[in-house]
Design an enzyme around this catalytic site. Structure first.
Site, PDB file in Angstrom:
ATOM      1  N   GLU A 160       0.823  -1.219   0.000  1.00 46.19           N
ATOM      2  CA  GLU A 160       0.000   0.000   0.000  1.00 46.19           C
ATOM      3  C   GLU A 160       0.855   1.265   0.000  1.00 46.19           C
ATOM      4  O   GLU A 160       0.547   2.252   0.675  1.00 46.19           O
ATOM      5  CB  GLU A 160      -1.031  -0.024   1.138  1.00 46.19           C
ATOM      6  CG  GLU A 160      -1.992  -1.182   0.944  1.00 46.19           C
ATOM      7  CD  GLU A 160      -3.282  -1.067   1.694  1.00 46.19           C
ATOM      8  OE1 GLU A 160      -3.775   0.041   1.888  1.00 46.19           O
ATOM      9  OE2 GLU A 160      -3.807  -2.120   2.071  1.00 46.19           O
TER      10      GLU A 160
HETATM   11  C1  LIG Z   1       2.396  -9.214   0.103  1.00 45.24           C
HETATM   12  C2  LIG Z   1       1.917  -8.108  -0.785  1.00 45.24           C
HETATM   13  C3  LIG Z   1       0.554  -7.845  -0.876  1.00 45.24           C
HETATM   14  C4  LIG Z   1       0.086  -6.850  -1.733  1.00 45.24           C
HETATM   15  N1  LIG Z   1      -1.272  -6.673  -1.892  1.00 45.24           N
HETATM   16  C5  LIG Z   1      -1.733  -5.830  -2.854  1.00 45.24           C
HETATM   17  C6  LIG Z   1      -3.135  -5.759  -3.162  1.00 45.24           C
HETATM   18  O1  LIG Z   1      -3.968  -6.432  -2.538  1.00 45.24           O
HETATM   19  N2  LIG Z   1      -3.530  -4.961  -4.186  1.00 45.24           N
HETATM   20  C7  LIG Z   1      -2.661  -4.202  -4.909  1.00 45.24           C
HETATM   21  O2  LIG Z   1      -3.085  -3.502  -5.821  1.00 45.24           O
HETATM   22  N3  LIG Z   1      -1.314  -4.242  -4.635  1.00 45.24           N
HETATM   23  C8  LIG Z   1      -0.846  -5.038  -3.639  1.00 45.24           C
HETATM   24  N4  LIG Z   1       0.520  -5.109  -3.372  1.00 45.24           N
HETATM   25  C9  LIG Z   1       1.442  -4.300  -4.172  1.00 45.24           C
HETATM   26  C10 LIG Z   1       2.151  -3.199  -3.394  1.00 45.24           C
HETATM   27  O3  LIG Z   1       1.265  -2.167  -3.092  1.00 45.24           O
HETATM   28  C11 LIG Z   1       3.355  -2.763  -4.265  1.00 45.24           C
HETATM   29  O4  LIG Z   1       4.290  -3.824  -4.200  1.00 45.24           O
HETATM   30  C12 LIG Z   1       3.986  -1.467  -3.790  1.00 45.24           C
HETATM   31  O5  LIG Z   1       3.110  -0.397  -4.020  1.00 45.24           O
HETATM   32  C13 LIG Z   1       5.326  -1.191  -4.471  1.00 45.24           C
HETATM   33  O6  LIG Z   1       5.271  -1.358  -5.828  1.00 45.24           O
HETATM   34  P1  LIG Z   1       6.389  -2.257  -6.561  1.00 45.24           P
HETATM   35  O7  LIG Z   1       6.439  -3.548  -5.847  1.00 45.24           O
HETATM   36  O8  LIG Z   1       6.100  -2.301  -8.013  1.00 45.24           O
HETATM   37  O9  LIG Z   1       7.741  -1.502  -6.279  1.00 45.24           O
HETATM   38  P2  LIG Z   1       8.409  -0.346  -7.205  1.00 45.24           P
HETATM   39  O10 LIG Z   1       7.398   0.717  -7.449  1.00 45.24           O
HETATM   40  O11 LIG Z   1       9.059  -0.961  -8.381  1.00 45.24           O
HETATM   41  O12 LIG Z   1       9.505   0.228  -6.219  1.00 45.24           O
HETATM   42  C14 LIG Z   1      10.831  -0.303  -6.128  1.00 45.24           C
HETATM   43  C15 LIG Z   1      11.641   0.620  -5.215  1.00 45.24           C
HETATM   44  O13 LIG Z   1      11.741   1.924  -5.805  1.00 45.24           O
HETATM   45  C16 LIG Z   1      11.254   2.900  -4.888  1.00 45.24           C
HETATM   46  N5  LIG Z   1      10.588   3.979  -5.630  1.00 45.24           N
HETATM   47  C17 LIG Z   1       9.690   3.870  -6.649  1.00 45.24           C
HETATM   48  N6  LIG Z   1       9.305   5.083  -7.060  1.00 45.24           N
HETATM   49  C18 LIG Z   1       9.947   5.990  -6.286  1.00 45.24           C
HETATM   50  C19 LIG Z   1       9.965   7.415  -6.218  1.00 45.24           C
HETATM   51  N7  LIG Z   1       9.208   8.174  -7.017  1.00 45.24           N
HETATM   52  N8  LIG Z   1      10.774   8.004  -5.300  1.00 45.24           N
HETATM   53  C20 LIG Z   1      11.538   7.259  -4.469  1.00 45.24           C
HETATM   54  N9  LIG Z   1      11.554   5.904  -4.482  1.00 45.24           N
HETATM   55  C21 LIG Z   1      10.777   5.284  -5.383  1.00 45.24           C
HETATM   56  C22 LIG Z   1      10.278   2.155  -4.004  1.00 45.24           C
HETATM   57  O14 LIG Z   1      10.074   2.817  -2.766  1.00 45.24           O
HETATM   58  C23 LIG Z   1      10.992   0.824  -3.852  1.00 45.24           C
HETATM   59  O15 LIG Z   1      11.975   0.920  -2.844  1.00 45.24           O
HETATM   60  C24 LIG Z   1       1.002  -6.079  -2.484  1.00 45.24           C
HETATM   61  C25 LIG Z   1       2.380  -6.319  -2.358  1.00 45.24           C
HETATM   62  C26 LIG Z   1       2.841  -7.324  -1.539  1.00 45.24           C
HETATM   63  C27 LIG Z   1       4.319  -7.586  -1.466  1.00 45.24           C
END
Ligand SMILES: Cc1cc2nc3c(=O)[nH]c(=O)nc-3n(C[C@H](O)[C@H](O)[C@H](O)COP(=O)(O)OP(=O)(O)OC[C@H]3O[C@@H](n4cnc5c(N)ncnc54)[C@H](O)[C@@H]3O)c2cc1C
Length: 385
Positions: A367
């Site tokens: 989230e």
């Molecule tokens: C167990 C689990 C349950 C989940 N459940 C749901 C769900 O029910 N529904 C749903 O829709 N999603 C869900 N998610 C998804 C979750 O919300 C995302 O994993 C999260 O928002 C991060 O996105 P990403 O994994 O693509 O990481 P990325 O966006 O690829 O981020 C990678 C890294 O880059 C950093 N980063 C990215 N952009 C920036 C920026 N602009 N400035 C600084 N740092 C940045 C991030 O902080 C992170 O450290 C779930 C994830 C997990 C692991």
């Protein structure tokens, strides 16, 4: 200002704690080991009203508020974060999105069975190429006679394989960027809707985290949730409440790890003394308790604001992000120190802190990562959109 919980709130905490300790605790390691979703717990949670805490009785809910909801998530997560996140995704993401943005007909058709726990919900925003940048959604919904045809794939959907109802975001007008994303309600038997790969995770292994795919999936017009183009904006508001869930999840797991560490510090002897007599261990426990208390205050304050918002529509984005950011990071630190207090035994599966250590990490990611929380908080502070 009154920080005391009401008698009813204290009773709710006792009831959920008793349930979690009696019916969940004996199975958590077994579920974790094989990554098994605890389906048998869902009807029991429903019976206790825990799948619809925040919804009015008219819509099948318990007619309570965010304070009670946080109590429930905290107590479930104190024993098992997997059960906590299952309830959280169902309640504050899926059902709440339908409750907040849905028509009366959608509320009666979907919120009622979801809040009663006859059905389980999931919420799909994240995609492989659109995580932190959720506005980069690629799943498309093309208007067709009598409805929309969805194509695309979502990733990391909590409850993806077990949900009866999915709320998913898809692009209806690419030219309008964020304002061209709409929300849809999809029932699990809709042709073209299919849960995909289940993630094999570091922690929260009994919770289901899956891909969900849409392949020429026809959704009737009446399942458009809110107005066309409002799906992303509404999602941001839904995340205000969702982040309080993750703060509560973090708080519960931190509390569980801390209590295990206190118990162990009073039992484990080295150099002829229980380790709790060493000042190094005492200071760790003092820091853990203080940080948990601060996280608790931020989380319940955000919950209080969410309840106030239900009356006057005020926003609480900053406070929900602060609660989520702080509680998530506290939980990671507390679980780390708990393992340290257990020494080598903390590294084994014979004690609960190893699992807390793995499970809490989600709280700085799901989230919105900690980095994104800081970004949102800073934007609010600087008055930027
Ligand atoms: C167990 C689990 C349950 C989940 N459940 C749901 C769900 O029910 N529904 C749903 O829709 N999603 C869900 N998610 C998804 C979750 O919300 C995302 O994993 C999260 O928002 C991060 O996105 P990403 O994994 O693509 O990481 P990325 O966006 O690829 O981020 C990678 C890294 O880059 C950093 N980063 C990215 N952009 C920036 C920026 N602009 N400035 C600084 N740092 C940045 C991030 O902080 C992170 O450290 C779930 C994830 C997990 C692991």
């Amino acid at each position: 200002m009154d920080f005391t919980f009401t008698d009813e709130q204290q009773q709710l905490r006792r009831t959920v704690r008793e349930f979690a300790e009696g019916e969940i605790a004996p199975h958590v390691m077994e579920w974790d080991e094989v990554s098994r979703f605890p389906s048998e717990v869902i009807p029991k949670l429903a019976e206790m009203g825990l799948l619809g805490v925040i919804f009015p009785e008219k819509y099948g809910g318990a007619g309570l508020g965010y304070i009670e909801y946080v109590i429930a998530i905290e107590e479930l997560s104190r024993v098992d974060g997997s059960v906590g996140i299952t309830v959280a995704a169902h309640t504050s993401l899926c059902t709440n999105h339908i409750f907040k943005a849905g028509s009366e007909a959608q509320r009666m058709k979907y919120v009622v069975p979801l809040a009663q726990g006859q059905k389980l919900g999931c919420w799909s925003l994240t995609e492989p190429e659109a995580g932190s940048d959720a506005g980069g959604t690629r799943t498309i919904a093309e208007k067709n006679s009598g409805g929309y045809v969805l194509n695309g794939a979502k990733t990391f959907t909590t409850n993806g394989h077990y949900a009866d109802v999915c709320v998913a975001m898809a692009v209806t007008d690419k030219s309008k960027a964020h304002h061209g994303i709409s929300a849809f309600i999809i029932e699990k038997d809709t042709p073209g809707f299919k849960p995909g790969k289940k993630e094999n995770k570091l922690g929260l292994r009994a919770s289901d985290t899956s891909e969900v795919t849409f392949s020429d999936c026809r959704v009737p017009s009446e399942n458009l949730l809110g107005r066309e183009g409002e799906g992303f904006v509404n999602s941001l508001q839904i995340l205000d409440g969702g982040r309080i869930s993750i703060a509560a999840l973090a708080l519960g797991m931190a509390q569980g790890a801390y209590e295990a560490a206190v118990k162990y510090a009073k039992q484990r002897k080295q150099f002829g003394k229980v380790i709790g007599e060493f000042q190094a261990i005492q200071f760790k426990l003092a820091d853990m308790a203080t940080q948990i208390e601060a996280a608790r205050l931020l989380t319940y304050h955000a919950a209080w604001l969410a309840d106030r918002s239900a009356q006057d529509g005020s926003r609480y984005t900053t406070q929900s992000c602060m609660a989520k950011l702080f509680a998530g990071e506290v939980a990671v630190r507390v679980a780390n120190e708990a393992v340290q207090i257990f020494g080598g035994y903390g590294f084994t599966k014979d004690y609960p802190v190893e699992k807390f250590y793995r499970d809490v990490k989600l709280c700085t990611i799901g989230e919105g990562t900690s980095e994104i929380q800081r970004l949102v908080i800073a934007r609010q502070l600087l008055g930027k959109k």
